[in-house]
Design a protein around this motif. Structure first.
Motif, PDB file in Angstrom:
ATOM      1  N   SER A  19      70.403   8.571  16.464  1.00 40.02           N
ATOM      2  CA  SER A  19      71.445   9.308  17.175  1.00 40.02           C
ATOM      3  C   SER A  19      70.830   9.821  18.475  1.00 40.02           C
ATOM      4  N   ARG A  20      71.081  11.054  18.837  1.00 35.44           N
ATOM      5  CA  ARG A  20      70.460  11.676  20.009  1.00 35.44           C
ATOM      6  C   ARG A  20      69.668  12.887  19.536  1.00 35.44           C
ATOM      7  N   ALA A  21      68.461  13.003  20.019  1.00 38.00           N
ATOM      8  CA  ALA A  21      67.640  14.153  19.648  1.00 38.00           C
ATOM      9  C   ALA A  21      68.189  15.409  20.309  1.00 38.00           C
ATOM     10  N   ILE A  22      67.959  16.545  19.661  1.00 35.36           N
ATOM     11  CA  ILE A  22      68.425  17.831  20.178  1.00 35.36           C
ATOM     12  C   ILE A  22      67.242  18.780  20.282  1.00 35.36           C
ATOM     13  N   VAL A  23      67.110  19.445  21.427  1.00 37.85           N
ATOM     14  CA  VAL A  23      66.129  20.510  21.582  1.00 37.85           C
ATOM     15  C   VAL A  23      66.865  21.781  21.993  1.00 37.85           C
ATOM     16  N   GLU A  24      66.360  22.902  21.546  1.00 35.30           N
ATOM     17  CA  GLU A  24      66.964  24.192  21.876  1.00 35.30           C
ATOM     18  C   GLU A  24      65.881  25.263  21.856  1.00 35.30           C
ATOM     19  N   ASP A  25      65.842  26.063  22.908  1.00 35.57           N
ATOM     20  CA  ASP A  25      64.809  27.099  23.041  1.00 35.57           C
ATOM     21  C   ASP A  25      63.419  26.474  22.970  1.00 35.57           C
ATOM     22  N   CYS A  26      63.239  25.365  23.675  1.00 32.29           N
ATOM     23  CA  CYS A  26      61.969  24.642  23.677  1.00 32.29           C
ATOM     24  C   CYS A  26      61.423  24.536  25.099  1.00 32.29           C
ATOM     25  N   HIS A  27      60.109  24.409  25.196  1.00 31.40           N
ATOM     26  CA  HIS A  27      59.442  24.248  26.490  1.00 31.40           C
ATOM     27  C   HIS A  27      58.244  23.327  26.311  1.00 31.40           C
ATOM     28  N   GLY A  28      58.051  22.432  27.273  1.00 31.83           N
ATOM     29  CA  GLY A  28      56.876  21.578  27.223  1.00 31.83           C
ATOM     30  C   GLY A  28      56.885  20.569  26.096  1.00 31.83           C
ATOM     31  N   VAL A  29      58.068  20.114  25.685  1.00 29.71           N
ATOM     32  CA  VAL A  29      58.160  19.095  24.642  1.00 29.71           C
ATOM     33  C   VAL A  29      58.225  17.725  25.320  1.00 29.71           C
ATOM     34  N   SER A  30      57.455  16.765  24.825  1.00 25.85           N
ATOM     35  CA  SER A  30      57.447  15.433  25.434  1.00 25.85           C
ATOM     36  C   SER A  30      57.681  14.373  24.360  1.00 25.85           C
ATOM     37  N   GLU A  53      56.979  24.519  21.533  1.00 30.11           N
ATOM     38  CA  GLU A  53      56.306  24.474  22.828  1.00 30.11           C
ATOM     39  C   GLU A  53      55.116  23.518  22.792  1.00 30.11           C
ATOM     40  N   ASN A  54      54.889  22.862  23.920  1.00 29.81           N
ATOM     41  CA  ASN A  54      53.679  22.051  24.130  1.00 29.81           C
ATOM     42  C   ASN A  54      53.421  21.103  22.960  1.00 29.81           C
ATOM     43  N   THR A  55      54.429  20.334  22.617  1.00 31.53           N
ATOM     44  CA  THR A  55      54.348  19.432  21.466  1.00 31.53           C
ATOM     45  C   THR A  55      54.786  18.026  21.880  1.00 31.53           C
ATOM     46  N   CYS A  56      54.020  17.026  21.432  1.00 36.61           N
ATOM     47  CA  CYS A  56      54.345  15.622  21.686  1.00 36.61           C
ATOM     48  C   CYS A  56      55.035  15.043  20.452  1.00 36.61           C
ATOM     49  N   ILE A  57      56.165  14.378  20.663  1.00 37.30           N
ATOM     50  CA  ILE A  57      56.915  13.810  19.545  1.00 37.30           C
ATOM     51  C   ILE A  57      57.067  12.302  19.772  1.00 37.30           C
ATOM     52  N   TYR A  58      56.472  11.531  18.879  1.00 36.40           N
ATOM     53  CA  TYR A  58      56.628  10.076  18.886  1.00 36.40           C
ATOM     54  C   TYR A  58      57.794   9.768  17.951  1.00 36.40           C
ATOM     55  N   TRP A  84      61.872  19.251  28.668  1.00 39.30           N
ATOM     56  CA  TRP A  84      61.292  18.109  27.979  1.00 39.30           C
ATOM     57  C   TRP A  84      61.037  16.977  28.967  1.00 39.30           C
ATOM     58  N   THR A  85      60.079  16.121  28.629  1.00 44.08           N
ATOM     59  CA  THR A  85      59.716  15.001  29.487  1.00 44.08           C
ATOM     60  C   THR A  85      59.413  13.772  28.632  1.00 44.08           C
ATOM     61  N   VAL A  86      59.245  12.654  29.301  1.00 49.71           N
ATOM     62  CA  VAL A  86      58.809  11.413  28.657  1.00 49.71           C
ATOM     63  C   VAL A  86      57.307  11.254  28.885  1.00 49.71           C
ATOM     64  N   ILE A  87      56.576  10.939  27.834  1.00 56.18           N
ATOM     65  CA  ILE A  87      55.134  10.725  27.961  1.00 56.18           C
ATOM     66  C   ILE A  87      54.897   9.409  28.714  1.00 56.18           C
ATOM     67  N   PRO A  88      54.142   9.415  29.785  1.00 53.56           N
ATOM     68  CA  PRO A  88      53.853   8.161  30.501  1.00 53.56           C
ATOM     69  C   PRO A  88      53.202   7.143  29.571  1.00 53.56           C
ATOM     70  N   GLU A  89      53.509   5.859  29.785  1.00 56.35           N
ATOM     71  CA  GLU A  89      53.010   4.820  28.882  1.00 56.35           C
ATOM     72  C   GLU A  89      51.500   4.854  28.745  1.00 56.35           C
ATOM     73  N   GLY A  90      50.802   5.092  29.839  1.00 56.06           N
ATOM     74  CA  GLY A  90      49.348   5.093  29.792  1.00 56.06           C
ATOM     75  C   GLY A  90      48.760   6.247  29.006  1.00 56.06           C
ATOM     76  N   ASP A  91      49.576   7.284  28.773  1.00 55.99           N
ATOM     77  CA  ASP A  91      49.087   8.467  28.053  1.00 55.99           C
ATOM     78  C   ASP A  91      49.532   8.490  26.594  1.00 55.99           C
ATOM     79  N   ARG A  92      50.256   7.477  26.169  1.00 52.78           N
ATOM     80  CA  ARG A  92      50.782   7.496  24.801  1.00 52.78           C
ATOM     81  C   ARG A  92      49.713   7.098  23.784  1.00 52.78           C
TER      82      ARG A  92
END
Length: 341
Positions: free
Chosen positions: A271-282, A261-266, A327-335
């Motif tokens: 391949s393709r990333a996988i998320v499961e039972d996650c919330h607020g991941v960007s 939860e509530n984690t930013c991943i750079y 999950w979402t994409v972090i806006p460029e200005g916030d990276r």
């Protein structure tokens, strides 16, 4: 009489024009029919080629997966040397399976991609469980080059890999696993020499800054809270479980994230990333840099030009055409682009 001849000539000319017009229409219709038939033939051939490609993929994929499962089954009761050889071969085949899937994305449907990815995830879990059962667990030993665990982040600056004031962990002499665990409010560093393509485990870390240099074989993050973890290219997979309020910079072939939860991943992932039972991941592109990073990408077998950081499959959200709310994409200005002071 002359007027009558002109009228006849006019009728003949009109008749000839009508005949020409009719022929032109017939020719156009014939041309259109031929073009339509050619399009249908090409579409049929393309469909046939695609079907053959899909059939070939699943026949190969399922055959290799069965071979890996057979190798893992043979680990039970075998001696340590045989187990090590089987695990090494199974790991290599699993990596090749992921590469086969990556190369086949162009003709596989989204459903087929997910079906293969789920099967690959189960196989990787089976491989990890077999390795944990067959290989004795590492006894973690920490060198004395550390400040007291009660030190605050303000008391310790981010250190380069050669700084002996940072916490470092002993590598496993048997080659089983190395890592860091049960630490709070500290800066933790592992060098490329300490990792040496080992499986690395970080667990039960709170409010820590972690720097992992070099190329781990796999990386496991478990029970991470309010941490900043930066890692060099990982040869195979990164597994994240129970991580919250943290920032991660990861480069790997596969990323599986659970209970986070509530984690930013750079991220840099081939391949393709996988998320499961996650919330607020960007997510955002991998942006950590350090000397020898390009060389580490090469050692890990990762293509620095191939990054699918924004291609994320949420196993809890399979609604076609509708973005996952988890999950979402972090806006460029916030990276984040600067990591070290």
């Amino acid at each position: 009489m002359e007027a009558a001849d002109e009228a006849v000539q006019a009728d003949e000319l009109e008749s000839r024009n009508d005949t020409l017009t009719m022929k032109e229409r017939l020719l156009k219709r014939q041309k259109a029919r031929l073009e339509d038939a050619e399009r249908r033939k090409e579409a049929k051939e393309n469909h046939s080629v695609a079907k053959e490609s899909v059939d070939y993929f699943f026949n190969t994929f399922n055959g290799e997966r069965a071979a890996v499962e057979e190798l893992l089954c043979g680990c039970l009761g075998a001696d340590q040397k045989a187990v090590a050889e089987r695990l090494e071969e199974a790991t290599s085949k699993t990596v090749q399976l992921q590469k086969l899937l990556n190369d086949s994305m162009v003709f596989l449907t989204t459903y087929d991609q997910r079906k293969a990815q789920v099967a690959l995830q189960k196989l990787q879990t089976y491989l990890n469980e077999t390795r944990e059962q067959a290989v004795p667990k590492k006894k973690f030993g920490f060198r004395g080059r550390t400040k007291a665990s009660t030190a605050t982040m303000e008391d310790t600056a981010v250190s380069p890999p050669a700084d002996h004031n940072a916490v470092q962990v002993e590598g496993d002499p048997a080659g089983a696993q190395c890592g860091l665990s049960n630490k709070s409010d500290m800066v933790l560093v592992m060098t490329a020499e300490e990792i040496q393509k080992e499986d690395v485990l970080l667990s039960h870390l709170s409010n820590c800054k972690v720097r992992l240099y070099g190329t781990p074989s796999t990386l496991h993050l478990k029970h991470i809270d309010r941490c900043e973890i930066l890692c060099g290219p990982v040869s195979t997979s990164v597994f994240v479980d129970h991580c919250e309020r943290s920032t991660l910079a990861l480069a790997c072939q596969q990323l599986r994230t659970h209970n986070t939860e509530n984690t930013c991943i750079y991220l840099h992932v081939t391949s393709r990333a996988i998320v499961e039972d996650c919330h607020g991941v960007s997510f955002a592109p991998y942006s950590w840099a350090y000397p020898n990073l390009d060389e580490d990408f090469h050692l890990a077998g990762l293509d620095p030009k191939q990054n699918n950081w924004e291609q994320v499959d949420d196993f809890n959200w399979l609604a076609a055409g509708t973005p996952s709310p988890n999950w979402t994409v972090i806006p460029e200005g916030d990276r984040k682009t600067t990591w070290d002071p």
